[in-house]
Design an enzyme around this catalytic site. Sequence first.
Site, PDB file in Angstrom:
ATOM      1  N   ARG A   7      11.294  -7.533   2.683  1.00 15.55           N
ATOM      2  CA  ARG A   7      11.528  -6.138   3.036  1.00 15.55           C
ATOM      3  C   ARG A   7      12.481  -6.039   4.231  1.00 15.55           C
ATOM      4  O   ARG A   7      13.348  -5.171   4.271  1.00 15.55           O
ATOM      5  CB  ARG A   7      10.191  -5.451   3.368  1.00 15.55           C
ATOM      6  CG  ARG A   7      10.347  -3.989   3.709  1.00 15.55           C
ATOM      7  CD  ARG A   7       9.017  -3.296   3.819  1.00 15.55           C
ATOM      8  NE  ARG A   7       8.428  -3.448   5.142  1.00 15.55           N
ATOM      9  CZ  ARG A   7       7.200  -3.057   5.449  1.00 15.55           C
ATOM     10  NH1 ARG A   7       6.414  -2.518   4.537  1.00 15.55           N
ATOM     11  NH2 ARG A   7       6.744  -3.209   6.675  1.00 15.55           N
ATOM     12  N   ARG A  42      14.127  -2.493   8.464  1.00 18.88           N
ATOM     13  CA  ARG A  42      13.288  -1.718   9.375  1.00 18.88           C
ATOM     14  C   ARG A  42      13.267  -2.383  10.735  1.00 18.88           C
ATOM     15  O   ARG A  42      13.069  -3.587  10.839  1.00 18.88           O
ATOM     16  CB  ARG A  42      11.857  -1.644   8.811  1.00 18.88           C
ATOM     17  CG  ARG A  42      11.505  -0.270   8.310  1.00 18.88           C
ATOM     18  CD  ARG A  42      10.189  -0.274   7.614  1.00 18.88           C
ATOM     19  NE  ARG A  42       9.069  -0.571   8.518  1.00 18.88           N
ATOM     20  CZ  ARG A  42       7.801  -0.394   8.180  1.00 18.88           C
ATOM     21  NH1 ARG A  42       7.505   0.057   6.989  1.00 18.88           N
ATOM     22  NH2 ARG A  42       6.843  -0.684   9.026  1.00 18.88           N
ATOM     23  N   LYS A  89       0.809  -1.218   0.000  1.00 14.22           N
ATOM     24  CA  LYS A  89       0.000   0.000   0.000  1.00 14.22           C
ATOM     25  C   LYS A  89       0.842   1.268   0.000  1.00 14.22           C
ATOM     26  O   LYS A  89       0.447   2.260  -0.594  1.00 14.22           O
ATOM     27  CB  LYS A  89      -1.016   0.011   1.146  1.00 14.22           C
ATOM     28  CG  LYS A  89      -0.408   0.109   2.517  1.00 14.22           C
ATOM     29  CD  LYS A  89      -1.470   0.033   3.602  1.00 14.22           C
ATOM     30  CE  LYS A  89      -0.843  -0.320   4.929  1.00 14.22           C
ATOM     31  NZ  LYS A  89       0.159   0.623   5.439  1.00 14.22           N
ATOM     32  N   ARG A 110      -6.553   3.564  11.500  1.00 13.92           N
ATOM     33  CA  ARG A 110      -6.413   2.112  11.560  1.00 13.92           C
ATOM     34  C   ARG A 110      -7.144   1.459  12.729  1.00 13.92           C
ATOM     35  O   ARG A 110      -6.903   0.300  13.046  1.00 13.92           O
ATOM     36  CB  ARG A 110      -4.975   1.649  11.435  1.00 13.92           C
ATOM     37  CG  ARG A 110      -4.008   1.985  12.478  1.00 13.92           C
ATOM     38  CD  ARG A 110      -2.710   1.179  12.240  1.00 13.92           C
ATOM     39  NE  ARG A 110      -1.826   1.842  11.305  1.00 13.92           N
ATOM     40  CZ  ARG A 110      -0.783   1.260  10.726  1.00 13.92           C
ATOM     41  NH1 ARG A 110      -0.510   0.012  10.967  1.00 13.92           N
ATOM     42  NH2 ARG A 110      -0.013   1.940   9.929  1.00 13.92           N
ATOM     43  N   ARG A 119       1.619  -6.857  14.440  1.00 15.22           N
ATOM     44  CA  ARG A 119       0.985  -5.897  13.535  1.00 15.22           C
ATOM     45  C   ARG A 119      -0.094  -6.566  12.682  1.00 15.22           C
ATOM     46  O   ARG A 119      -1.147  -5.990  12.449  1.00 15.22           O
ATOM     47  CB  ARG A 119       2.037  -5.198  12.672  1.00 15.22           C
ATOM     48  CG  ARG A 119       2.681  -4.031  13.427  1.00 15.22           C
ATOM     49  CD  ARG A 119       4.143  -3.829  13.075  1.00 15.22           C
ATOM     50  NE  ARG A 119       4.353  -3.594  11.672  1.00 15.22           N
ATOM     51  CZ  ARG A 119       5.414  -4.053  10.982  1.00 15.22           C
ATOM     52  NH1 ARG A 119       6.322  -4.784  11.583  1.00 15.22           N
ATOM     53  NH2 ARG A 119       5.542  -3.782   9.717  1.00 15.22           N
TER      54      ARG A 119
HETATM   55  P1  ADP Z   1       2.969  -1.363   8.728  1.00 17.28           P
HETATM   56  O1  ADP Z   1       1.696  -1.165   7.946  1.00 17.28           O
HETATM   57  O2  ADP Z   1       3.932  -2.296   8.053  1.00 17.28           O
HETATM   58  O3  ADP Z   1       2.751  -1.712  10.155  1.00 17.28           O
HETATM   59  P2  ADP Z   1       3.347   1.518   8.921  1.00 17.28           P
HETATM   60  O4  ADP Z   1       4.475   2.270   8.313  1.00 17.28           O
HETATM   61  O5  ADP Z   1       1.987   1.806   8.398  1.00 17.28           O
HETATM   62  O6  ADP Z   1       3.756  -0.008   8.685  1.00 17.28           O
HETATM   63  O7  ADP Z   1       3.316   1.701  10.504  1.00 17.28           O
HETATM   64  C1  ADP Z   1       4.434   1.412  11.308  1.00 17.28           C
HETATM   65  C2  ADP Z   1       4.096   1.633  12.775  1.00 17.28           C
HETATM   66  O8  ADP Z   1       3.777   3.019  13.016  1.00 17.28           O
HETATM   67  C3  ADP Z   1       2.884   0.869  13.303  1.00 17.28           C
HETATM   68  O9  ADP Z   1       3.194  -0.457  13.678  1.00 17.28           O
HETATM   69  C4  ADP Z   1       2.494   1.740  14.507  1.00 17.28           C
HETATM   70  O10 ADP Z   1       3.357   1.530  15.606  1.00 17.28           O
HETATM   71  C5  ADP Z   1       2.756   3.141  13.993  1.00 17.28           C
HETATM   72  N1  ADP Z   1       1.546   3.688  13.343  1.00 17.28           N
HETATM   73  C6  ADP Z   1       1.414   3.985  12.026  1.00 17.28           C
HETATM   74  N2  ADP Z   1       0.178   4.450  11.764  1.00 17.28           N
HETATM   75  C7  ADP Z   1      -0.493   4.445  12.940  1.00 17.28           C
HETATM   76  C8  ADP Z   1      -1.817   4.781  13.325  1.00 17.28           C
HETATM   77  N3  ADP Z   1      -2.722   5.228  12.449  1.00 17.28           N
HETATM   78  N4  ADP Z   1      -2.145   4.644  14.637  1.00 17.28           N
HETATM   79  C9  ADP Z   1      -1.274   4.210  15.535  1.00 17.28           C
HETATM   80  N5  ADP Z   1      -0.008   3.848  15.243  1.00 17.28           N
HETATM   81  C10 ADP Z   1       0.394   3.952  13.955  1.00 17.28           C
END
Ligand code: ADP
Length: 197
Positions: free
Chosen positions: A132, A138, A18, A93, A149
């Site tokens: 990845r 990461r 995404k 989310r 997650r």
């Molecule tokens: P992924 O989808 O692989 O988990 P993201 O880059 O979307 O990767 O998010 C990485 C981390 O950032 C999440 O695991 C969370 O800790 C934090 N995070 C991102 N977006 C949110 C959100 N909307 N609410 C709370 N935490 C978030």
Amino acid sequence: MTSTPARLLIIGPQGSGKGTQGVRIAESLGIPAVSTGDVFRANVKEGTELGQQVKAIIDAGDLVPDELTSAIVRDRLEQDDAANGFLLDGYPRNLGQVGDLDVFLEGRGEPLTAVIELSVPRAESIARLSLRAAQQGRADDNEESIAKRLSIYESETAPILDVYRGRGIVDEIDGVGSLDEVYARIVSALSARGITA
Ligand code: ADP
């Protein structure tokens, strides 16, 4: 034909691609891609106060508290470049964040116009994440964090799709295929809604 404003959300499990598709779609439409994950990672990297606050949470694969995340998104959406549209990636989310975003966007009379749901089978998602992890290193792409997650995705994030489905704005896109194939599917779903470059 008047085109529909592009106020978009892209949603899909970890490893669904995404982020990549979101940036590409946003570029083609001339709108900013707003990724909460990217904002948090940039702050961690720069060692800002926010970064220090969220690093342990992110590394463990937990969610950053809603109030903090929602405030960051509101600030970002208030910037000039988001006035004509935006693409959200990774936010909202959970249902609390959907409520926060609704209050903000409804206050402006500018609700989301489409939600792109990228569907990818769990096994494929895990395979892509391991790749990845090897390529990008990461800190949150370790086995434990990935499992957490994905499970948060299933329990908290997937249910928000029901809310948006009820509003008739969800397009489910098959996320398996080449980047170009998936991109073309998204473009065609958006143009069917009058969202075009
Ligand atoms: P992924 O989808 O692989 O988990 P993201 O880059 O979307 O990767 O998010 C990485 C981390 O950032 C999440 O695991 C969370 O800790 C934090 N995070 C991102 N977006 C949110 C959100 N909307 N609410 C709370 N935490 C978030």
